[in-house]
Design a protein around this motif. Structure first.
Motif, mmCIF file in Angstrom:
data_model
loop_
_atom_site.group_PDB
_atom_site.id
_atom_site.type_symbol
_atom_site.label_atom_id
_atom_site.label_comp_id
_atom_site.label_asym_id
_atom_site.label_seq_id
_atom_site.Cartn_x
_atom_site.Cartn_y
_atom_site.Cartn_z
ATOM 1 N N ARG A 4 0.830 -1.207 0.000
ATOM 2 C CA ARG A 4 0.000 0.000 0.000
ATOM 3 C C ARG A 4 0.859 1.249 0.000
ATOM 4 O O ARG A 4 0.563 2.226 -0.691
ATOM 5 N N LEU A 5 1.920 1.229 0.792
ATOM 6 C CA LEU A 5 2.822 2.378 0.862
ATOM 7 C C LEU A 5 3.523 2.607 -0.474
ATOM 8 O O LEU A 5 3.646 3.751 -0.942
ATOM 9 N N PHE A 6 3.966 1.503 -1.085
ATOM 10 C CA PHE A 6 4.626 1.609 -2.389
ATOM 11 C C PHE A 6 3.702 2.235 -3.427
ATOM 12 O O PHE A 6 4.085 3.158 -4.144
ATOM 13 N N ASN A 7 2.462 1.734 -3.513
ATOM 14 C CA ASN A 7 1.527 2.239 -4.509
ATOM 15 C C ASN A 7 1.071 3.659 -4.199
ATOM 16 O O ASN A 7 0.701 4.405 -5.109
ATOM 17 N N PHE A 8 1.103 4.050 -2.922
ATOM 18 C CA PHE A 8 0.755 5.423 -2.549
ATOM 19 C C PHE A 8 1.685 6.406 -3.247
ATOM 20 O O PHE A 8 1.253 7.476 -3.713
ATOM 21 N N PHE A 9 2.965 6.072 -3.311
ATOM 22 C CA PHE A 9 3.931 6.945 -3.979
ATOM 23 C C PHE A 9 4.029 6.636 -5.471
ATOM 24 O O PHE A 9 4.203 7.544 -6.295
ATOM 25 N N TYR A 10 3.926 5.351 -5.803
ATOM 26 C CA TYR A 10 4.108 4.941 -7.205
ATOM 27 C C TYR A 10 3.006 5.476 -8.110
ATOM 28 O O TYR A 10 3.288 5.968 -9.216
ATOM 29 N N ALA A 11 1.747 5.402 -7.677
ATOM 30 C CA ALA A 11 0.608 5.700 -8.542
ATOM 31 C C ALA A 11 0.657 7.107 -9.132
ATOM 32 O O ALA A 11 0.605 7.272 -10.360
ATOM 33 N N PRO A 12 0.761 8.173 -8.318
ATOM 34 C CA PRO A 12 0.782 9.511 -8.922
ATOM 35 C C PRO A 12 2.040 9.776 -9.737
ATOM 36 O O PRO A 12 1.990 10.442 -10.783
ATOM 37 N N LEU A 13 3.169 9.243 -9.282
ATOM 38 C CA LEU A 13 4.417 9.450 -10.025
ATOM 39 C C LEU A 13 4.358 8.762 -11.377
ATOM 40 O O LEU A 13 4.730 9.347 -12.408
ATOM 41 N N ALA A 14 3.861 7.512 -11.405
ATOM 42 C CA ALA A 14 3.758 6.783 -12.667
ATOM 43 C C ALA A 14 2.797 7.469 -13.626
ATOM 44 O O ALA A 14 3.054 7.535 -14.838
ATOM 45 N N ALA A 15 1.690 7.997 -13.103
ATOM 46 C CA ALA A 15 0.726 8.688 -13.955
ATOM 47 C C ALA A 15 1.352 9.931 -14.578
ATOM 48 O O ALA A 15 1.166 10.206 -15.772
ATOM 49 N N LEU A 16 2.093 10.696 -13.781
ATOM 50 C CA LEU A 16 2.746 11.905 -14.297
ATOM 51 C C LEU A 16 3.784 11.558 -15.357
ATOM 52 O O LEU A 16 3.861 12.208 -16.409
ATOM 53 N N VAL A 17 4.592 10.541 -15.082
ATOM 54 C CA VAL A 17 5.613 10.119 -16.043
ATOM 55 C C VAL A 17 4.956 9.631 -17.330
ATOM 56 O O VAL A 17 5.400 9.969 -18.438
ATOM 57 N N PHE A 18 3.895 8.848 -17.186
ATOM 58 C CA PHE A 18 3.196 8.306 -18.347
ATOM 59 C C PHE A 18 2.689 9.427 -19.250
ATOM 60 O O PHE A 18 2.918 9.421 -20.464
ATOM 61 N N ARG A 47 6.361 0.775 -25.406
ATOM 62 C CA ARG A 47 7.425 0.040 -24.704
ATOM 63 C C ARG A 47 8.278 0.988 -23.860
ATOM 64 O O ARG A 47 8.673 0.655 -22.732
ATOM 65 N N PHE A 48 8.549 2.178 -24.393
ATOM 66 C CA PHE A 48 9.354 3.161 -23.661
ATOM 67 C C PHE A 48 8.602 3.663 -22.426
ATOM 68 O O PHE A 48 9.190 3.823 -21.345
ATOM 69 N N CYS A 49 7.295 3.897 -22.578
ATOM 70 C CA CYS A 49 6.476 4.345 -21.449
ATOM 71 C C CYS A 49 6.465 3.311 -20.330
ATOM 72 O O CYS A 49 6.603 3.657 -19.151
ATOM 73 N N LEU A 50 6.271 2.052 -20.699
ATOM 74 C CA LEU A 50 6.265 0.997 -19.691
ATOM 75 C C LEU A 50 7.623 0.905 -18.998
ATOM 76 O O LEU A 50 7.699 0.710 -17.781
ATOM 77 N N LEU A 51 8.687 1.069 -19.771
ATOM 78 C CA LEU A 51 10.028 1.057 -19.189
ATOM 79 C C LEU A 51 10.199 2.207 -18.199
ATOM 80 O O LEU A 51 10.747 2.024 -17.107
ATOM 81 N N CYS A 52 9.684 3.377 -18.556
ATOM 82 C CA CYS A 52 9.832 4.564 -17.704
ATOM 83 C C CYS A 52 9.095 4.426 -16.381
ATOM 84 O O CYS A 52 9.511 5.010 -15.376
ATOM 85 N N ILE A 53 8.003 3.684 -16.365
ATOM 86 C CA ILE A 53 7.264 3.505 -15.108
ATOM 87 C C ILE A 53 7.573 2.147 -14.462
ATOM 88 O O ILE A 53 6.896 1.718 -13.535
ATOM 89 N N GLY A 54 8.607 1.495 -14.960
ATOM 90 C CA GLY A 54 9.106 0.278 -14.319
ATOM 91 C C GLY A 54 8.244 -0.949 -14.497
ATOM 92 O O GLY A 54 8.271 -1.842 -13.643
ATOM 93 N N VAL A 55 7.493 -1.007 -15.601
ATOM 94 C CA VAL A 55 6.604 -2.141 -15.832
ATOM 95 C C VAL A 55 7.215 -3.056 -16.898
ATOM 96 O O VAL A 55 7.329 -2.670 -18.065
ATOM 97 N N PRO A 56 7.624 -4.265 -16.525
ATOM 98 C CA PRO A 56 8.175 -5.190 -17.524
ATOM 99 C C PRO A 56 7.072 -5.813 -18.361
ATOM 100 O O PRO A 56 5.966 -6.070 -17.869
ATOM 101 N N MET A 57 7.343 -6.029 -19.640
ATOM 102 C CA MET A 57 6.374 -6.673 -20.525
ATOM 103 C C MET A 57 7.035 -7.851 -21.226
ATOM 104 O O MET A 57 8.085 -7.704 -21.854
ATOM 105 N N ARG A 58 6.387 -9.006 -21.135
ATOM 106 C CA ARG A 58 6.882 -10.208 -21.802
ATOM 107 C C ARG A 58 5.883 -10.619 -22.873
ATOM 108 O O ARG A 58 4.680 -10.712 -22.613
ATOM 109 N N VAL A 59 6.371 -10.849 -24.075
ATOM 110 C CA VAL A 59 5.518 -11.228 -25.211
ATOM 111 C C VAL A 59 5.928 -12.614 -25.681
ATOM 112 O O VAL A 59 7.107 -12.877 -25.940
ATOM 113 N N ARG A 60 4.931 -13.501 -25.786
ATOM 114 C CA ARG A 60 5.202 -14.881 -26.205
ATOM 115 C C ARG A 60 4.217 -15.302 -27.291
ATOM 116 O O ARG A 60 3.102 -14.794 -27.374
ATOM 117 N N GLY A 61 4.655 -16.237 -28.118
ATOM 118 C CA GLY A 61 3.774 -16.863 -29.094
ATOM 119 C C GLY A 61 3.576 -16.094 -30.379
ATOM 120 O O GLY A 61 2.695 -16.442 -31.171
#
Length: 248
Positions: A4-18, A47-61
């Protein structure tokens, strides 16, 4: 507590960066001259946006995508799904999106420049005309990406698939590739106004071809594709849940 503490700080920062990253890319896409280049930039942007907010994406198949034209059908769980699928699929795919998005500031013009096809599901006559136009486009060699549920709900679960997607596939005689997006509901779905951290997985399974040209073929194709998407997406079957509630 830590989550909860992590997302409290992560959510607004990630939205601004996005937003800070997406807006310049939207302008670049709008002014870029060719469709192929615009789609390449769009894939890189996501892909760059996801990288900037620290979200890994894996694509298969992706090897399951036919060399020729086809229709990719994925589950729909969040506002991010179209962007995620844009980053995963080759640039030859044209996305089919509800027409409400066409009027959004900045986003609407960007989607149009990305070659998105807008459909009106609230007007049966207009929807029928648009479906016939899509059939002709697929017959002429276009590949489509469609969220066959048509929309998403806050509550998890795979909803019923709309018939239009499978009418197009049967009439055009092209295979459908079932796809699953996992993690996007947590990232920016379920009514969340701000993102939460999640990892993203996109998976494509073997293409399923129509077995006829009639309504039964459309139904069979829809059922087969939905069953495969359900098996991959990691969410429960809302149709089965509704049936159980009625029985109770």
């Amino acid at each position: 507590m830590f989550s909860r503490l992590f997302n409290f700080f992560y959510a607004p920062l990630a939205a601004l960066v996005f937003v800070a990253v997406v807006l310049p890319f939207c302008v670049i896409i709008i002014i870029t001259p060719t469709l192929t280049l615009r789609r390449i930039i769009g894939r890189f942007c996501v892909r760059f946006c996801l990288l900037c907010i620290g979200v890994p994406m894996r694509v298969r198949g992706m090897e399951n995508l036919p060399a020729g034209h086809c229709i990719a059908v994925a589950n729909h769980a969040s506002y991010m799904d179209g962007l995620i699928l844009t980053a995963a699929l080759p640039t030859r795919f044209t996305f089919v999106v509800q027409d409400g998005a066409a009027s959004w500031p900045v986003v609407g013009p960007t989607l149009r420049r990305m070659g998105v096809t807008f459909v009106n599901r609230s007007n049966p006559r207009e929807g029928a005309l648009q479906t016939r136009a899509l059939i002709r486009r697929v017959q002429d060699g276009d590949s489509l990406a469609i969220f066959a549920e048509g929309t998403f709900k806050e509550e998890p679960g795979l909803m019923a698939f709309k018939n239009g997607t499978f009418m197009i596939a049967v009439r055009a005689g092209v295979p459908v590739v079932p796809m699953a997006i996992r993690g996007s509901r947590r990232l920016w779905g379920s009514g969340n106004k701000l993102p939460r951290w999640s990892h993203i997985e996109v998976e494509a399974s073997a293409a399923i071809s129509p077995t006829g040209t009639d309504k039964a073929a459309e139904t069979n194709l829809s059922n087969a594709v939905r069953a495969q998407v359900l098996a991959m997406c990691g969410e429960h079957d809302r149709l089965q849940s509704s049936s159980n509630d009625e029985d109770a």
